[in-house]
Design an enzyme around this catalytic site. Sequence first.
Site, PDB file in Angstrom:
ATOM      1  N   LYS A   1      -9.971   1.664  -2.698  1.00  0.00           N
ATOM      2  CA  LYS A   1     -10.208   1.207  -1.322  1.00  0.00           C
ATOM      3  C   LYS A   1     -11.640   1.533  -0.905  1.00  0.00           C
ATOM      4  CE  LYS A   1      -7.868   1.512   3.200  1.00  0.00           C
ATOM      5  NZ  LYS A   1      -6.675   2.131   3.851  1.00  0.00           N
TER       6      LYS A   1
ATOM      7  N   GLU B   1       0.840  -1.193   0.000  1.00  0.00           N
ATOM      8  CA  GLU B   1       0.000   0.000   0.000  1.00  0.00           C
ATOM      9  C   GLU B   1       0.878   1.247   0.000  1.00  0.00           C
ATOM     10  OE1 GLU B   1      -3.842   1.907   2.385  1.00  0.00           O
ATOM     11  OE2 GLU B   1      -2.520   0.532   3.456  1.00  0.00           O
TER      12      GLU B   1
ATOM     13  N   CYS C   1      -5.861  -2.840   2.599  1.00  0.00           N
ATOM     14  CA  CYS C   1      -5.681  -2.590   4.025  1.00  0.00           C
ATOM     15  C   CYS C   1      -6.957  -2.801   4.844  1.00  0.00           C
ATOM     16  CB  CYS C   1      -5.099  -1.198   4.225  1.00  0.00           C
ATOM     17  SG  CYS C   1      -4.322  -0.951   5.846  1.00  0.00           S
TER      18      CYS C   1
END
Length: 299
Positions: A132, A53, A173
């Site tokens: 995301k 990331e 994440c």
Amino acid sequence: MSEIYPACTLRQKVKVALCQFAAGTNKQANLNKASELVGQAVKNDAKIVVLPECFNSPYGTSHFANYAEAIPEHPTEEQSPTFHHLSSLALQHKIYLFGGSIPEADLEDPGKYYNTCLIFGPDGNFITKHRKVHLFDIDIPNEMTFKESDVLSPGKHITMVNTTYGPVAVGICYDIRFAEMAMVAARRGAALLLYPGAFSKFTGEMHWELLARARAVDNQIFVGVCSPARAEEGYVAWGESMLVDCKGRVMSKAGTGEEIVYAELDPENMENTRTHIPIRTQRRMEVYGDMMKVVPTEV
């Protein structure tokens, strides 16, 4: 009422590499480091390579806008040097390249940004991007406060890539904390879940390995989590990138420094796991109500 999906969606063995390194403030130096590690991974026969990331910039709300790149369907090199760099790497090495994540600027809505993974095929062509979905907004007294939503906007889709080796789903994440997202991807046939992620030292110690193994066990699927290396200043990521098999066993795991983690994924592992403990045929969808309604997919 149960639901049946294939006992194995991994078509053939494939070696996966997770490249763990810390990004600095120099974007070109970060891209050069990615090139170096991808090259090493390919020398070790990796066919699917994953970056961490925010691999082209420091991680933090104060950095996202400064490092953001516009990514239309066909960006110019000026708009997105990272896009073109990753495309060239994928073509040069004939690999599937999952480009961790980078800050993306919205061309149609100036001032709007996303945390975005760019994905390229062995021909160098852009396959798709994952924005995301779940933003990292937490407040833990005396430990840490972080609010991605101060700068970033959330994505709206589950992202699947149909590779030669089998379907791969991508999250970033904080997405890994949401079991529903992983379960929908598995129901749609994903053989591998990939999560580039920069968990902090605090959240990483508590949940990094636990979540990777949980998503694998929940869905009897391979899982890869790719972290930045642990830095000495700025945002300190947890590290310990790892690959987990369909039984929830850690196949390989990094330390906290710069490192490449490898594992060979074997269809037999998935088929045996799903045959021996056949939860895919035992789910009671009529009991779970609207929790599992189908959501849009980006392919």
